[in-house]
Design an enzyme around this catalytic site. Structure first.
Site, PDB file in Angstrom:
ATOM      1  N   VAL A 126       0.675  -1.421  -0.059  1.00 54.26           N
ATOM      2  CA  VAL A 126       0.063   0.047  -0.211  1.00 54.26           C
ATOM      3  C   VAL A 126       0.640   1.258  -0.020  1.00 54.26           C
ATOM      4  CG1 VAL A 126      -1.760   1.313   1.558  1.00 54.26           C
ATOM      5  CG2 VAL A 126      -1.911  -1.135   1.163  1.00 54.26           C
ATOM      6  N   CYS A 127       1.960   1.194   0.848  1.00 53.62           N
ATOM      7  CA  CYS A 127       3.063   2.530   0.971  1.00 53.62           C
ATOM      8  C   CYS A 127       3.366   3.132  -0.345  1.00 53.62           C
ATOM      9  CB  CYS A 127       4.064   2.219   1.805  1.00 53.62           C
ATOM     10  SG  CYS A 127       3.641   1.486   3.294  1.00 53.62           S
ATOM     11  N   PRO A 128       3.742   2.460  -1.397  1.00 54.94           N
ATOM     12  CA  PRO A 128       4.253   2.988  -2.568  1.00 54.94           C
ATOM     13  C   PRO A 128       3.088   3.519  -3.562  1.00 54.94           C
ATOM     14  CG  PRO A 128       4.659   0.518  -2.824  1.00 54.94           C
ATOM     15  CD  PRO A 128       4.097   0.903  -1.380  1.00 54.94           C
TER      16      PRO A 128
END
Length: 187
Positions: A46-48
């Site tokens: 999810v972070c990128p």
């Protein structure tokens, strides 16, 4: 205890930005609007998508005089490696702060102690170094840069127009409210 209207606590860290390692401190945040955007870890899922969304909207934040700071408990070296290997992360122009000791993450109250990782915390900080917006999402829920941009505009509007407030779903240029006795029970 709420962090709203509290001063950012002291910190000093190294960030990766545009091919360089740079020092970032609590003093760096003063004098302009800032978004401090915590995420769990580099090389994840999810972070990128979130960081890429911020990168795609970075010019709009810059037009408002806002600097973005991505923060995870990874090192600045890991941020560089991720930048060098991910097409999504390569487009990031804002600083990615390394917080391997967790000092900053704990200062903002988003440390997941048993994991040594940050929650998905978003903090909008005014030029005086005071926190104006706090948002914390569960790990599996990604954030939206366009919604954050709307909230920053509202915070800036309220700061520059004492006595006015922005109603739900307010967008720049729309009508605001002036709280008064005349409005009680009329909204």
């Amino acid at each position: 205890m709420s962090l709203i209207n509290t001063q950012v606590l002291p910190f000093k860290a190294t960030a990766y930005k545009n091919g360089e390692f740079v020092e970032v401190t609590d003093a760096t945040l003063k004098g302009k609007w800032s978004v401090v955007f915590f995420y769990p870890a580099d090389f994840t899922f999810v972070c990128p998508t979130e960081l890429g969304d911020l990168a795609d909207n970075y010019a709009e934040f810059q037009k408002l005089g806002v600097e973005i700071y991505g923060v995870s408990t990874d090192t600045h070296f890991t941020h560089k490696a991720w930048h060098d290997t991910s097409d999504t992360i390569k487009k990031i122009q804002y600083p990615l702060i390394g917080d391997p000791t967790g000092v900053i993450t704990r200062n903002f109250g988003v440390m997941i102690e048993e994991a040594g990782l940050a929650d998905r915390g978003t903090f909008v900080i005014d030029p005086d170094g005071k926190i104006q917006i706090v948002e914390i999402n569960a790990g599996g829920i990604g954030r939206d840069a366009s919604e954050l941009l709307r909230k920053v505009k509202a915070a800036q509007y309220v700061a520059s127009h004492p006595g006015e407030v922005c109603p739900a779903k307010w967008h720049e240029g729309e009508k605001t409210l002036k709280p008064s006795l005349d409005l009680v029970g009329k909204i």
